[in-house]
Design a protein around this motif. Sequence first.
Motif, PDB file in Angstrom:
ATOM      1  N   LYS A  80      -0.499   9.645   8.376  1.00 20.42           N
ATOM      2  CA  LYS A  80      -1.950   9.632   8.189  1.00 20.42           C
ATOM      3  C   LYS A  80      -2.319   9.188   6.786  1.00 20.42           C
ATOM      4  CE  LYS A  80      -3.686  12.736  11.656  1.00 20.42           C
ATOM      5  NZ  LYS A  80      -4.402  13.951  11.961  1.00 20.42           N
ATOM      6  N   LEU A  82      -0.421   7.207   4.906  1.00 15.91           N
ATOM      7  CA  LEU A  82      -0.096   5.782   4.809  1.00 15.91           C
ATOM      8  C   LEU A  82      -1.190   4.940   5.455  1.00 15.91           C
ATOM      9  CD1 LEU A  82       3.682   5.869   5.709  1.00 15.91           C
ATOM     10  CD2 LEU A  82       2.684   5.421   3.484  1.00 15.91           C
ATOM     11  N   ASN A  83      -1.758   5.485   6.501  1.00 16.25           N
ATOM     12  CA  ASN A  83      -2.790   4.767   7.232  1.00 16.25           C
ATOM     13  C   ASN A  83      -4.163   4.925   6.578  1.00 16.25           C
ATOM     14  OD1 ASN A  83      -3.766   3.196   9.255  1.00 16.25           O
ATOM     15  ND2 ASN A  83      -3.550   4.708  10.869  1.00 16.25           N
ATOM     16  N   GLY A  84      -4.226   5.711   5.513  1.00 20.38           N
ATOM     17  CA  GLY A  84      -5.490   5.858   4.793  1.00 20.38           C
ATOM     18  C   GLY A  84      -6.478   6.775   5.472  1.00 20.38           C
ATOM     19  N   LEU A  85      -6.019   7.589   6.397  1.00 22.67           N
ATOM     20  CA  LEU A  85      -6.945   8.494   7.084  1.00 22.67           C
ATOM     21  C   LEU A  85      -7.232   9.723   6.248  1.00 22.67           C
ATOM     22  CD1 LEU A  85      -5.332   8.230  10.610  1.00 22.67           C
ATOM     23  CD2 LEU A  85      -7.447   7.171   9.863  1.00 22.67           C
ATOM     24  N   ILE A  86      -6.214  10.196   5.536  1.00 26.83           N
ATOM     25  CA  ILE A  86      -6.432  11.281   4.591  1.00 26.83           C
ATOM     26  C   ILE A  86      -5.850  10.879   3.251  1.00 26.83           C
ATOM     27  CG2 ILE A  86      -6.509  13.155   6.284  1.00 26.83           C
ATOM     28  CD1 ILE A  86      -3.621  13.704   5.782  1.00 26.83           C
ATOM     29  N   LYS A  87      -6.306  11.545   2.215  1.00 24.74           N
ATOM     30  CA  LYS A  87      -5.872  11.168   0.871  1.00 24.74           C
ATOM     31  C   LYS A  87      -4.754  12.081   0.399  1.00 24.74           C
ATOM     32  CE  LYS A  87      -9.819   8.992  -1.130  1.00 24.74           C
ATOM     33  NZ  LYS A  87     -10.963   9.139  -2.002  1.00 24.74           N
ATOM     34  N   PRO A  88      -3.796  11.528  -0.342  1.00 25.30           N
ATOM     35  CA  PRO A  88      -2.773  12.413  -0.892  1.00 25.30           C
ATOM     36  C   PRO A  88      -3.391  13.346  -1.941  1.00 25.30           C
ATOM     37  CG  PRO A  88      -2.468  10.153  -1.664  1.00 25.30           C
ATOM     38  CD  PRO A  88      -3.574  10.119  -0.684  1.00 25.30           C
ATOM     39  N   ASP A  89      -2.831  14.548  -2.054  1.00 27.15           N
ATOM     40  CA  ASP A  89      -3.288  15.448  -3.103  1.00 27.15           C
ATOM     41  C   ASP A  89      -2.608  15.127  -4.421  1.00 27.15           C
ATOM     42  OD1 ASP A  89      -5.145  17.007  -1.721  1.00 27.15           O
ATOM     43  OD2 ASP A  89      -3.556  18.147  -0.761  1.00 27.15           O
ATOM     44  N   SER A  92       0.711   8.490  -5.322  1.00 21.31           N
ATOM     45  CA  SER A  92      -0.089   7.338  -4.916  1.00 21.31           C
ATOM     46  C   SER A  92       0.644   6.514  -3.871  1.00 21.31           C
ATOM     47  CB  SER A  92      -0.419   6.475  -6.117  1.00 21.31           C
ATOM     48  OG  SER A  92       0.723   5.752  -6.504  1.00 21.31           O
ATOM     49  N   ILE A  93      -0.134   5.801  -3.080  1.00 23.11           N
ATOM     50  CA  ILE A  93       0.397   4.954  -2.018  1.00 23.11           C
ATOM     51  C   ILE A  93      -0.198   3.565  -2.187  1.00 23.11           C
ATOM     52  CG2 ILE A  93       0.417   4.554   0.476  1.00 23.11           C
ATOM     53  CD1 ILE A  93       0.106   7.585   0.818  1.00 23.11           C
ATOM     54  N   GLU A  94       0.654   2.568  -2.110  1.00 19.04           N
ATOM     55  CA  GLU A  94       0.146   1.210  -2.183  1.00 19.04           C
ATOM     56  C   GLU A  94       0.576   0.468  -0.921  1.00 19.04           C
ATOM     57  OE1 GLU A  94       0.580  -0.618  -6.160  1.00 19.04           O
ATOM     58  OE2 GLU A  94       0.994  -2.455  -5.023  1.00 19.04           O
ATOM     59  N   MET A  95      -0.381  -0.076  -0.214  1.00 20.45           N
ATOM     60  CA  MET A  95      -0.094  -0.797   1.023  1.00 20.45           C
ATOM     61  C   MET A  95      -0.573  -2.234   0.859  1.00 20.45           C
ATOM     62  SD  MET A  95       0.941   1.718   3.146  1.00 20.45           S
ATOM     63  CE  MET A  95       0.531   1.547   4.878  1.00 20.45           C
ATOM     64  N   ARG A  96       0.325  -3.170   1.053  1.00 20.63           N
ATOM     65  CA  ARG A  96      -0.044  -4.579   0.894  1.00 20.63           C
ATOM     66  C   ARG A  96      -0.091  -5.252   2.247  1.00 20.63           C
ATOM     67  NH1 ARG A  96       1.084  -7.217  -4.013  1.00 20.63           N
ATOM     68  NH2 ARG A  96       1.168  -5.689  -5.685  1.00 20.63           N
TER      69      ARG A  96
ATOM     70  N   MET B   1      -3.596 -11.534  -0.189  1.00 18.74           N
ATOM     71  CA  MET B   1      -3.228 -10.398   0.668  1.00 18.74           C
ATOM     72  C   MET B   1      -3.977  -9.143   0.232  1.00 18.74           C
ATOM     73  SD  MET B   1       0.562  -8.881   1.354  1.00 18.74           S
ATOM     74  CE  MET B   1       1.170 -10.135   2.442  1.00 18.74           C
ATOM     75  N   GLN B   2      -4.473  -8.437   1.220  1.00 19.15           N
ATOM     76  CA  GLN B   2      -5.248  -7.239   0.929  1.00 19.15           C
ATOM     77  C   GLN B   2      -4.338  -6.118   0.420  1.00 19.15           C
ATOM     78  OE1 GLN B   2      -6.702  -5.271   4.376  1.00 19.15           O
ATOM     79  NE2 GLN B   2      -8.502  -4.471   3.351  1.00 19.15           N
ATOM     80  N   ARG B   4      -4.279  -2.090  -0.581  1.00 17.08           N
ATOM     81  CA  ARG B   4      -5.014  -0.823  -0.598  1.00 17.08           C
ATOM     82  C   ARG B   4      -4.189   0.199  -1.344  1.00 17.08           C
ATOM     83  NH1 ARG B   4      -8.028   0.142   5.092  1.00 17.08           N
ATOM     84  NH2 ARG B   4      -7.568  -1.840   6.063  1.00 17.08           N
ATOM     85  N   TYR B   6      -4.041   4.305  -2.220  1.00 14.12           N
ATOM     86  CA  TYR B   6      -4.585   5.636  -1.943  1.00 14.12           C
ATOM     87  C   TYR B   6      -4.053   6.599  -2.989  1.00 14.12           C
ATOM     88  CZ  TYR B   6      -5.212   3.328   2.552  1.00 14.12           C
ATOM     89  OH  TYR B   6      -5.547   2.445   3.544  1.00 14.12           O
ATOM     90  N   LYS B   7      -4.983   7.244  -3.674  1.00 16.80           N
ATOM     91  CA  LYS B   7      -4.607   8.210  -4.713  1.00 16.80           C
ATOM     92  C   LYS B   7      -5.424   9.467  -4.531  1.00 16.80           C
ATOM     93  CE  LYS B   7      -5.344   5.634  -8.299  1.00 16.80           C
ATOM     94  NZ  LYS B   7      -5.388   5.012  -9.616  1.00 16.80           N
ATOM     95  N   SER B   8      -5.012  10.506  -5.288  1.00 18.61           N
ATOM     96  CA  SER B   8      -5.718  11.770  -5.095  1.00 18.61           C
ATOM     97  C   SER B   8      -7.126  11.739  -5.699  1.00 18.61           C
ATOM     98  CB  SER B   8      -4.909  12.912  -5.686  1.00 18.61           C
ATOM     99  OG  SER B   8      -4.676  12.658  -7.045  1.00 18.61           O
ATOM    100  N   ASN B 120      -7.654   3.825  11.413  1.00 17.37           N
ATOM    101  CA  ASN B 120      -8.443   3.499  10.237  1.00 17.37           C
ATOM    102  C   ASN B 120      -9.315   2.283  10.531  1.00 17.37           C
ATOM    103  OD1 ASN B 120      -9.462   3.367   7.722  1.00 17.37           O
ATOM    104  ND2 ASN B 120      -7.494   3.201   6.681  1.00 17.37           N
ATOM    105  N   PRO B 273     -12.220  11.461   4.759  1.00 19.39           N
ATOM    106  CA  PRO B 273     -10.835  11.956   4.702  1.00 19.39           C
ATOM    107  C   PRO B 273     -10.750  13.483   4.673  1.00 19.39           C
ATOM    108  CG  PRO B 273     -11.259  10.361   2.943  1.00 19.39           C
ATOM    109  CD  PRO B 273     -12.555  10.609   3.610  1.00 19.39           C
TER     110      PRO B 273
END
Lengths: 406, 280
Positions: A80, A82-89, A92-96, B1-2, B4, B6-8, B120, B273
Amino acid sequence: MNKEVLIKVEGVSKKYCKDLKKSLQYGLYDLFKPVFFGSKKKGLRNHEFWAVKEVSFELKRGECLGLIGHNGAGKSTLLKMLNGLIKPDEGSIEMRGRVGALIELGAGFNPILTGRENIYNNGAILGLSKKEIDNKIDKIIEFSEIGDFIDSPVQNYSSGMKVRLGFAVASQMEPDILIIDEVLAVGDVGFKIKCLNRISELLDRCAVIFVSHSMTQVAKVCTHGMLLDHGKTKYESEQVQNVITEYFKLFQNSESSTQGTGQASFSNLIVENYSEKTDNRFVFQQSNDVKLNFELTISSEIKKFYVGLSFLDIEQKLVAVANNVQDGIVLINDKEKHHISISVPNLFSSLSYSVTLGVFEVKDYNDPVSLGKLLLRKSDFISFINQGVKLPSYTPIQLSANWEFK
Amino acid sequence: MQIRVYKSDNSGVRLKDLLSEMFSDLKQSRDLAWRLTVRDFKGQYRQSLLGAFWAFITPLMSALVWIFLNASGAVKISDSGIPYPAYVLTGTLLWSILSESVMIPLKQTMGSKGIIGKINFPKEALLLSGLYKIGGNSLIKLCLMFAVIIIFGITPDFRIIFIPLVILGLIFFGFCAGLILTPLGMLYNDVGRLIPMGMQFLMYLSPVVYSASKNQGFLAKIVEWNPTSCLIVTAREYMTGLESSYNLYFTVLMIFTFIFLVFAWVFYRFSIPIIVERNG
């Protein structure tokens, strides 16, 4: 182009709350706190626990990471995030690139509408444009094998048909990153094969994260393995087989059950040839046969009997049997106690196995042999892991053949 | 390329980037929003005999009750300058547009709760689709109101050409109010129950079924200054050619509505979220 890093996960953690009332309160707090007081508090609050704790990995295009772990190990939570549905507490996650998720098949279906209309609904939610769907609709319908039903309401479909249609749409995505969570657990065999084929097509082009409880599938598909236990990375390796072995070690022996008429009982079980023993599980080297000695007491009204061992893999699938009939041995109940010693050639691969003991009455030993009632069935008679396999594979049995080269 | 990330915490995000991201998501979600709207309308009407009739049956019924009460003399309603049935019909229809607008953001989000937690997609699509639906229903109601005006022989003036804008303003006001409540409503379902109740109560604090009395009592003051009064009265005046009494108030209200709408939107995006986290 082929070896770029598409997923980069650094020290990701996520906390969850066990108590619903408290969880909603924290939700409320998280909603309004940034508005009034700035960022969220670190650390655990009352009733909270780490569902995912400090997980890091990188994945390149063409690689497939198998995420394994028991229920509640944090796999889905990680997906979830990784899919950006919830945020990590934390972390960090980077998805290209374009992310495709095979998590919920048939999302957005309206049961009243036809299959054709729902292809558009589902496709739109998955991020396909109308034009893309227009171009692919024939392919989708063909893949789904739904035929004439495509123009009847989805509520008339069987659950299998819905899943087929859902997968047919989802499989038309052309993602850079593909997330797959347990979707292959449904559908019939033919469909499963089709899905796996489509996924393997995507494998080379994408970075894939694959979650499944079917270790055969994981072993088949994945290039990397990661074992999660209580939110933490317990083991990580490019040898998927080793990760799977570690995973099996996590399981306690299942409660062994005893069935049968009660006219037979065993005692003094002694296992030989094993190299070590952990939590009631024997570890064998593949070079050593599996050898069991035990005593069997059978009540006197039974004249002839049968003894068999069934070997089950971790998914409780029967993979092999050994019995006295097959080996041409006739067992007559002429003693109070039978001392039985069985040695089974170790053709097993590097998985985990459990052995069931079966004792039947034999009505007739002449051809064909006819079995009577079940006297004793002891599941989980012993369980063992095999080690020292030269080339680990996901097949339960490795045959030893005679080779001749000229 | 896109790419994204995600951080706290979002402390580093600049307002300009945030806004441009929001509008690009909004733009991207148009296809999906339209698809969802078509899906829901089709789904709704395909299994119904009366179809679009349901869009206005409720306000029509409550108008009929008041017309009956007035005709029977059970309640005495002061003169408003137009025939009472026209007054109450425009009132209840406009009010139904407003209350539907208040409820739609929560309804849309709640209806997609399952998908939000699994896939998503730009959540703006849910909101936009809600607006499309309101737009469709309002168009039907607007036609009905025009029919009422014609039937009762009311002659509107040039301001009638602004009526779509006024109604759009009314929709956005309601939508904005509903949107602010949505994150809370996704956590606690009390909110979803309280909104219709509150709207019922507010209806009687606005000149929907009776005209604002001329006396200066405390209650009359509330009715006069209540923003929903401003919206209903302005729309009705523009439609029926009555003298405008709220022009300045209406303009100020619209400015605040659009400022708050952006805030509500930011809050909504931020809350998703957290809601997914709490609802699975």
